[in-house]
Scaffold this motif. Structure first.
Motif, PDB file in Angstrom:
ATOM      1  N   UNK A 122       0.811  -1.214   0.000  1.00  0.00           N
ATOM      2  CA  UNK A 122       0.000   0.000   0.000  1.00  0.00           C
ATOM      3  C   UNK A 122       0.848   1.268   0.000  1.00  0.00           C
ATOM      4  N   UNK A 123       2.159   1.145   0.152  1.00  0.00           N
ATOM      5  CA  UNK A 123       3.004   2.332   0.309  1.00  0.00           C
ATOM      6  C   UNK A 123       2.898   3.274  -0.889  1.00  0.00           C
ATOM      7  N   UNK A 124       3.098   2.762  -2.110  1.00  0.00           N
ATOM      8  CA  UNK A 124       3.060   3.623  -3.292  1.00  0.00           C
ATOM      9  C   UNK A 124       1.673   4.207  -3.557  1.00  0.00           C
ATOM     10  N   UNK A 125       0.588   3.392  -3.501  1.00  0.00           N
ATOM     11  CA  UNK A 125      -0.738   3.982  -3.691  1.00  0.00           C
ATOM     12  C   UNK A 125      -1.072   5.039  -2.638  1.00  0.00           C
ATOM     13  N   UNK A 126      -0.655   4.807  -1.393  1.00  0.00           N
ATOM     14  CA  UNK A 126      -0.920   5.786  -0.333  1.00  0.00           C
ATOM     15  C   UNK A 126      -0.150   7.071  -0.590  1.00  0.00           C
ATOM     16  N   UNK A 127       1.124   6.971  -0.996  1.00  0.00           N
ATOM     17  CA  UNK A 127       1.923   8.158  -1.310  1.00  0.00           C
ATOM     18  C   UNK A 127       1.296   8.945  -2.459  1.00  0.00           C
ATOM     19  N   UNK A 128       0.793   8.223  -3.468  1.00  0.00           N
ATOM     20  CA  UNK A 128       0.137   8.889  -4.591  1.00  0.00           C
ATOM     21  C   UNK A 128      -1.126   9.610  -4.129  1.00  0.00           C
ATOM     22  N   UNK A 129      -1.923   8.944  -3.286  1.00  0.00           N
ATOM     23  CA  UNK A 129      -3.154   9.566  -2.770  1.00  0.00           C
ATOM     24  C   UNK A 129      -2.838  10.799  -1.936  1.00  0.00           C
ATOM     25  N   UNK A 130      -1.792  10.715  -1.115  1.00  0.00           N
ATOM     26  CA  UNK A 130      -1.397  11.856  -0.294  1.00  0.00           C
ATOM     27  C   UNK A 130      -0.958  13.026  -1.164  1.00  0.00           C
ATOM     28  N   UNK A 131      -0.241  12.716  -2.242  1.00  0.00           N
ATOM     29  CA  UNK A 131       0.187  13.781  -3.142  1.00  0.00           C
ATOM     30  C   UNK A 131      -1.014  14.457  -3.812  1.00  0.00           C
ATOM     31  N   UNK A 132      -1.998  13.657  -4.251  1.00  0.00           N
ATOM     32  CA  UNK A 132      -3.179  14.212  -4.897  1.00  0.00           C
ATOM     33  C   UNK A 132      -4.016  15.037  -3.924  1.00  0.00           C
ATOM     34  N   UNK A 133      -4.149  14.531  -2.684  1.00  0.00           N
ATOM     35  CA  UNK A 133      -5.032  15.181  -1.711  1.00  0.00           C
ATOM     36  C   UNK A 133      -4.367  16.339  -0.985  1.00  0.00           C
ATOM     37  N   UNK A 134      -3.121  16.173  -0.593  1.00  0.00           N
ATOM     38  CA  UNK A 134      -2.474  17.177   0.248  1.00  0.00           C
ATOM     39  C   UNK A 134      -1.345  17.909  -0.462  1.00  0.00           C
ATOM     40  N   UNK A 135      -1.179  17.636  -1.750  1.00  0.00           N
ATOM     41  CA  UNK A 135      -0.229  18.375  -2.560  1.00  0.00           C
ATOM     42  C   UNK A 135      -0.956  19.192  -3.605  1.00  0.00           C
ATOM     43  N   UNK A 136      -1.651  18.513  -4.487  1.00  0.00           N
ATOM     44  CA  UNK A 136      -2.375  19.177  -5.567  1.00  0.00           C
ATOM     45  C   UNK A 136      -3.570  19.987  -5.069  1.00  0.00           C
TER      46      UNK A 136
END
Length: 327
Positions: free
Chosen positions: A198-212
């Motif tokens: 789950x590490x990569x999908x979670x990092x991607x979700x965090x980037x979309x939600x709390x970055x973008x």
């Protein structure tokens, strides 16, 4: 770690059981089918109107076209699976079909987020630098940025798909407890400890939600400040209408994701049915709302559609310095 004694190398297909506990499966299938048909119709109309009218070949409309393509791809990968399960009662999905649908589903998710970011930047430049807008945002420059977002999505989702394709399974037909093929569903169906995967999908979700997402909100904060300083009420109304359209699209995409994250963080344990409901809403509502917003609220597209429906000859609109005129 995988249970090596019981793993199966050659997986034939997946069995989707996310709808098994529902009573009115046909009714839900009909609603999803209706939503999917409206998604195809609305986005196809926007694409046809913009592509066939050279006077609409401007940056903002190119972004709307890109969003329409993303919405069709995004909804098709999950919508066709759910319709097949609910209405045709075909619960099995071949292995490579499931993997490819997972790839295009997540690719659509990432590119939709990036497209919303580009649209926010376009509006920011149009309002803060109105006289330099056409020299800064050109069609070819925008197309280049769109291609970069697609390339970035292909690379990131390609890596995630490669990891999912290497997962071992305990049966030749693993069971997916969710409603379509997506990365977390495949990981939970595999014969592994899911946490490391789950590490990569979670990092991607965090980037979309709390970055973008915060970045997009910051651009609209700047837009709000710029609009507040306008003295001309007509210009102010036009800018507010423009920003409102974008905000409707933005929150239709992010709201289901935010609800899921907030409920999880405050300790609410979601049932499988509730998680599946959020997934369905997050996958079908944004592609359904986006073409309606741009078709109804965009003056040029609305006028072209009215001309087509009434059988009028389409005449070119006079040139205006803004890339998008709303009323």
């Amino acid at each position: 770690m995988a249970n090596e004694n019981y793993t199966v190398k050659n997986v034939e297909s997946f069995i989707i059981t996310g709808f098994d506990h529902l009573q009115n499966q046909k009714f839900l299938g009909f609603l999803i089918l209706l939503s999917y048909m409206l998604i195809l119709l609305g986005n196809s109309i926007n694409l046809c109107i913009i592509l066939t009218d050279r006077h609409l070949h401007k940056p903002m409309y190119i972004l709307i076209c890109n969003l329409a393509v993303v919405d069709i791809m995004y909804s098709s990968t999950c919508g066709t699976t759910m319709i097949s399960v609910l209405l045709a009662e075909i619960k099995t999905v071949s292995y490579y079909s499931c993997i490819s649908r997972m790839f295009f589903y997540h690719l659509g998710d990432v590119t939709e987020c990036m497209t919303l970011t580009l649209m926010a930047l376009d509006r920011l430049i149009a309002i803060t630098f109105p006289l330099r807008y056409h020299s800064i945002v050109t069609n070819w420059r925008l197309i280049l940025f769109i291609l970069i977002t697609w390339l970035a999505g292909f690379i990131v989702i390609g890596v995630i798909t490669y990891v999912a394709d290497s997962l071992p399974y305990c049966q030749s037909k693993p069971v997916i407890r969710y409603v379509f093929c997506e990365d977390p569903a495949l990981i939970r169906a595999a014969c592994v400890n899911p946490e490391p995967y789950f590490f990569m999908p979670v990092m991607l979700s965090l980037w979309l939600m709390f970055g973008q997402f915060p970045f997009i909100l910051c651009t609209y904060a700047v837009l709000a400040y710029s609009v507040a300083k306008l003295s001309n009420n007509a210009s102010k109304h036009q800018m507010i209408s423009t920003c409102l359209s974008h905000l409707i699209v933005l929150f239709s995409y992010y709201a289901p994701k935010l609800v899921s994250i907030v409920l999880t963080r405050i300790g609410v344990v979601l049932t499988l049915t509730e998680r599946n409901a959020i997934m369905i809403v997050a996958s079908l509502v944004p592609p359904l709302i986006n073409p309606a917003v741009y078709c109804i609220r965009t003056k040029e597209i609305r006028k072209r559609l009215a001309d087509v429906l009434m059988g009028k000859r389409v005449a070119p609109l006079p040139f205006k310095p803004r890339s998008l005129n709303l009323s």
